[in-house]
Design a protein around this motif. Structure first.
Motif, PDB file in Angstrom:
ATOM      1  N   ARG A   1       0.813  -1.225   0.000  1.00  0.00           N
ATOM      2  CA  ARG A   1       0.000   0.000   0.000  1.00  0.00           C
ATOM      3  C   ARG A   1       0.842   1.269   0.000  1.00  0.00           C
ATOM      4  NH1 ARG A   1      -5.368  -1.278   3.724  1.00  0.00           N
ATOM      5  NH2 ARG A   1      -6.459  -2.411   2.064  1.00  0.00           N
ATOM      6  N   GLY A   2       2.143   1.117  -0.074  1.00  0.00           N
ATOM      7  CA  GLY A   2       2.999   2.284  -0.144  1.00  0.00           C
ATOM      8  C   GLY A   2       3.066   3.081   1.141  1.00  0.00           C
ATOM      9  N   ALA A   3       2.753   2.437   2.274  1.00  0.00           N
ATOM     10  CA  ALA A   3       2.795   3.123   3.575  1.00  0.00           C
ATOM     11  C   ALA A   3       4.198   3.011   4.144  1.00  0.00           C
ATOM     12  CB  ALA A   3       1.768   2.520   4.528  1.00  0.00           C
ATOM     13  N   ILE A   4       5.085   3.854   3.670  1.00  0.00           N
ATOM     14  CA  ILE A   4       6.507   3.768   4.038  1.00  0.00           C
ATOM     15  C   ILE A   4       6.715   4.045   5.520  1.00  0.00           C
ATOM     16  CG2 ILE A   4       8.804   4.700   3.567  1.00  0.00           C
ATOM     17  CD1 ILE A   4       7.830   5.434   0.785  1.00  0.00           C
ATOM     18  N   ASN A   5       5.943   4.968   6.089  1.00  0.00           N
ATOM     19  CA  ASN A   5       6.149   5.392   7.475  1.00  0.00           C
ATOM     20  C   ASN A   5       5.337   4.580   8.485  1.00  0.00           C
ATOM     21  OD1 ASN A   5       7.868   7.499   6.614  1.00  0.00           O
ATOM     22  ND2 ASN A   5       6.109   8.800   6.171  1.00  0.00           N
ATOM     23  N   ASP A   6       4.764   3.477   8.044  1.00  0.00           N
ATOM     24  CA  ASP A   6       3.981   2.640   8.958  1.00  0.00           C
ATOM     25  C   ASP A   6       4.920   1.904   9.915  1.00  0.00           C
ATOM     26  OD1 ASP A   6       2.094   1.157  10.234  1.00  0.00           O
ATOM     27  OD2 ASP A   6       1.604  -0.122   8.524  1.00  0.00           O
ATOM     28  N   ASP A   7       4.738   2.123  11.221  1.00  0.00           N
ATOM     29  CA  ASP A   7       5.608   1.479  12.213  1.00  0.00           C
ATOM     30  C   ASP A   7       4.953   0.272  12.873  1.00  0.00           C
ATOM     31  OD1 ASP A   7       3.662   2.800  13.597  1.00  0.00           O
ATOM     32  OD2 ASP A   7       4.999   3.709  15.082  1.00  0.00           O
ATOM     33  N   THR A   8       3.808  -0.178  12.327  1.00  0.00           N
ATOM     34  CA  THR A   8       3.109  -1.323  12.914  1.00  0.00           C
ATOM     35  C   THR A   8       3.969  -2.578  12.959  1.00  0.00           C
ATOM     36  OG1 THR A   8       1.005  -0.417  12.111  1.00  0.00           O
ATOM     37  CG2 THR A   8       1.013  -2.717  12.830  1.00  0.00           C
ATOM     38  N   PRO A   9       4.735  -2.917  11.895  1.00  0.00           N
ATOM     39  CA  PRO A   9       5.529  -4.152  11.947  1.00  0.00           C
ATOM     40  C   PRO A   9       6.509  -4.201  13.114  1.00  0.00           C
ATOM     41  CG  PRO A   9       5.421  -3.304   9.715  1.00  0.00           C
ATOM     42  CD  PRO A   9       4.834  -2.247  10.591  1.00  0.00           C
ATOM     43  N   THR A  10       7.052  -3.049  13.522  1.00  0.00           N
ATOM     44  CA  THR A  10       8.067  -3.039  14.577  1.00  0.00           C
ATOM     45  C   THR A  10       7.506  -3.432  15.933  1.00  0.00           C
ATOM     46  OG1 THR A  10       7.699  -0.661  14.968  1.00  0.00           O
ATOM     47  CG2 THR A  10       9.377  -1.277  13.351  1.00  0.00           C
ATOM     48  N   ARG A  11       6.202  -3.371  16.101  1.00  0.00           N
ATOM     49  CA  ARG A  11       5.607  -3.768  17.383  1.00  0.00           C
ATOM     50  C   ARG A  11       5.846  -5.243  17.670  1.00  0.00           C
ATOM     51  NH1 ARG A  11       0.273  -1.234  16.098  1.00  0.00           N
ATOM     52  NH2 ARG A  11      -0.491  -3.371  16.199  1.00  0.00           N
ATOM     53  N   TYR A  12       6.045  -6.023  16.635  1.00  0.00           N
ATOM     54  CA  TYR A  12       6.207  -7.463  16.802  1.00  0.00           C
ATOM     55  C   TYR A  12       7.636  -7.926  16.521  1.00  0.00           C
ATOM     56  CZ  TYR A  12       1.159  -7.567  17.128  1.00  0.00           C
ATOM     57  OH  TYR A  12      -0.133  -7.355  17.531  1.00  0.00           O
ATOM     58  N   LEU A  13       8.543  -6.990  16.407  1.00  0.00           N
ATOM     59  CA  LEU A  13       9.943  -7.330  16.188  1.00  0.00           C
ATOM     60  C   LEU A  13      10.769  -6.935  17.401  1.00  0.00           C
ATOM     61  CD1 LEU A  13      10.411  -6.067  12.507  1.00  0.00           C
ATOM     62  CD2 LEU A  13       9.832  -8.380  13.262  1.00  0.00           C
ATOM     63  N   SER A  14      11.737  -7.762  17.735  1.00  0.00           N
ATOM     64  CA  SER A  14      12.647  -7.428  18.825  1.00  0.00           C
ATOM     65  C   SER A  14      13.633  -6.357  18.363  1.00  0.00           C
ATOM     66  CB  SER A  14      13.407  -8.666  19.284  1.00  0.00           C
ATOM     67  OG  SER A  14      14.254  -9.144  18.249  1.00  0.00           O
ATOM     68  N   GLU A  15      14.338  -5.798  19.318  1.00  0.00           N
ATOM     69  CA  GLU A  15      15.333  -4.779  18.965  1.00  0.00           C
ATOM     70  C   GLU A  15      16.410  -5.364  18.065  1.00  0.00           C
ATOM     71  OE1 GLU A  15      18.482  -1.730  21.211  1.00  0.00           O
ATOM     72  OE2 GLU A  15      16.948  -2.815  22.369  1.00  0.00           O
TER      73      GLU A  15
END
Length: 297
Positions: free
Chosen positions: A122-136
């Motif tokens: 969808r071209g949502a480059i600034n979407d930070d939703t994926p990082t909620r489920y990723l470790s540092e």
């Protein structure tokens, strides 16, 4: 994706009003030309709009069929992602036994993979939703990747290899889980292909031109008998063709964030809920609800 069997007239008008004004102006101009310039010189043969109407029917039919094929293929791809995601999480939960740290991390990471893929489509480059489920550590690993969802699959493969090396899964279970990762990669590639393949511009452009020519010639022909009423009649015919063409073209890009696209928000949220419930997560989001009771994104 629309969830109601009926479409509001206001929605149709919002989608077509600009073209309607153009067609209304074209019908008016055609009537004026017929009335004041060529009425006493020659008449337009009725066979002309008939032939154009036949050509338009072929073009509109082809465009709409191809557009729907793209939309339906995209929907099948994400439908398979739903099933494979559930199977993947269920296998990790039950195959790994007491080893919950790696399996739960992989399940959460898979949710991040889905959101990363959705954001790309969808071209949502600034979407930070994926990082909620990723470790540092995961974020650092994929920070420099141009294709983050593919990089996430690489992390999944590493953890799967770790489960096998530590003896938490045997060779047959490893092969089964690895095949699921392969299917995720296939679904990812097919989605990218649809997004990056532009629908042939000439088809949609020529269809618009043919519709305009048809409306003008139709108005010229019927103005001989209908007079000024040829203007609203010409617009009415154009409305039918234009609405049909716009309806088909709205499906050309199935991953766009509008009411005609594949409901990626709803699908990813459904998978997210199912997978979090499988690992007994305390915080589970609510399901996506239709907007205005009419469509879901």
């Amino acid at each position: 994706m629309l969830t109601t069997p009926n479409i509001r007239l206001s929605r149709i008008i919002r989608n077509t009003w600009k073209v309607d004004l153009i067609m209304l102006a074209s019908c008016t101009a055609a009537y004026m030309v017929r009335e004041f310039l060529i009425a006493n010189h020659f008449s337009i043969p009725g066979i002309l709009p008939t032939l154009l109407g036949t050509a338009i029917a072929f073009f509109v039919g082809f465009n709409n069929n191809q557009a729907y094929d793209r939309w339906w293929e995209a929907r099948k791809i994400w439908g398979s992602l739903v099933n494979d995601s559930r199977s993947f999480a269920r296998s990790l939960v039950h195959y790994t036994g007491s080893e919950k740290e790696i399996s739960h991390r992989m399940i959460r990471r898979h949710i991040g993979f889905l959101y990363a893929l959705k954001s790309y489509l969808r071209g949502a480059i600034n979407d930070d939703t994926p990082t909620r489920y990723l470790s540092e550590h995961d974020e650092q690993e994929i920070a420099g990747a141009s294709n983050k969802h593919n990089a996430i699959l690489s992390l999944q493969a590493k953890d799967l290899q770790q489960l096998s090396a530590q003896g938490h899964i045997d060779g047959f279970k490893f092969i089964e889980l690895n095949e699921m990762l392969t299917r995720f990669c296939d679904a990812m590639g097919m989605s990218e292909r649809i997004r990056n393949t532009i629908f042939p511009t000439t088809y949609s452009y020529l269809t618009k031109v043919f519709i305009w020519l048809f409306v003008v010639t139709f108005t010229l022909v019927i103005s001989e008998t209908a007079g000024v009423f040829s203007i609203p009649l010409g617009w009415l015919i154009s409305f039918v063709f234009v609405s049909t063409q716009i309806n088909g073209m709205s499906l050309v890009d199935p991953f766009t964030n509008n009411s005609a696209g594949v409901p990626l928000n709803q699908i990813t949220r459904t998978i997210e809920i199912n997978l979090l419930e499988m690992i007994g997560a305390e915080e589970v989001p609510e399901a996506i609800k239709p907007i205005n009771g009419e469509y879901v994104l």
